[in-house]
Design a protein around this motif. Structure first.
Motif: not given
Length: 99
Positions: A27-30, A34-42
């Motif tokens: 879960e942490r890796t996934y 997504l955060q690095r790609y800007g999809k998971w913003r906060h």
């Protein structure tokens, strides 16, 4: 498209500890990818709850569904989704046209 997503984990009481640790790492890796790609913003923890509130920036409802359903925790999540729109009083919002 921005979405506020509240996720609470309903972890099985009989979850094997090693399987649980593996799920947490997956879960942490996934989520970090997504955060690095800007999809998971906060991503914010909810105090006192095994869960979080998050803001996702996706191109479609289908993309959000795909992201969430691929979470390693997905089988154990209770999820609430709220679509978001920009507020006209935000200081970085473009000026609104006069009425």
């Amino acid at each position: 498209m921005l979405f506020l997503v509240r996720m609470e984990v309903d972890w099985p009481k009989d979850m094997d500890p090693e399987a649980g640790r593996a799920l947490v790492e997956a879960e942490r890796t996934y989520s970090q990818r997504l955060q690095r790609y800007g999809k998971w913003r906060h991503l914010w923890r909810i105090a006192g709850v095994f869960g979080n509130v998050s803001v996702f920036d996706v191109d479609s409802h289908d993309e959000l569904h795909e992201i969430l359903s691929n979470l390693p925790f997905f089988p154990y999540l209770n999820i609430e989704i709220t679509p978001l729109a920009r507020h006209p009083s935000r200081i970085d919002a473009p000026p609104a046209a006069p009425p």
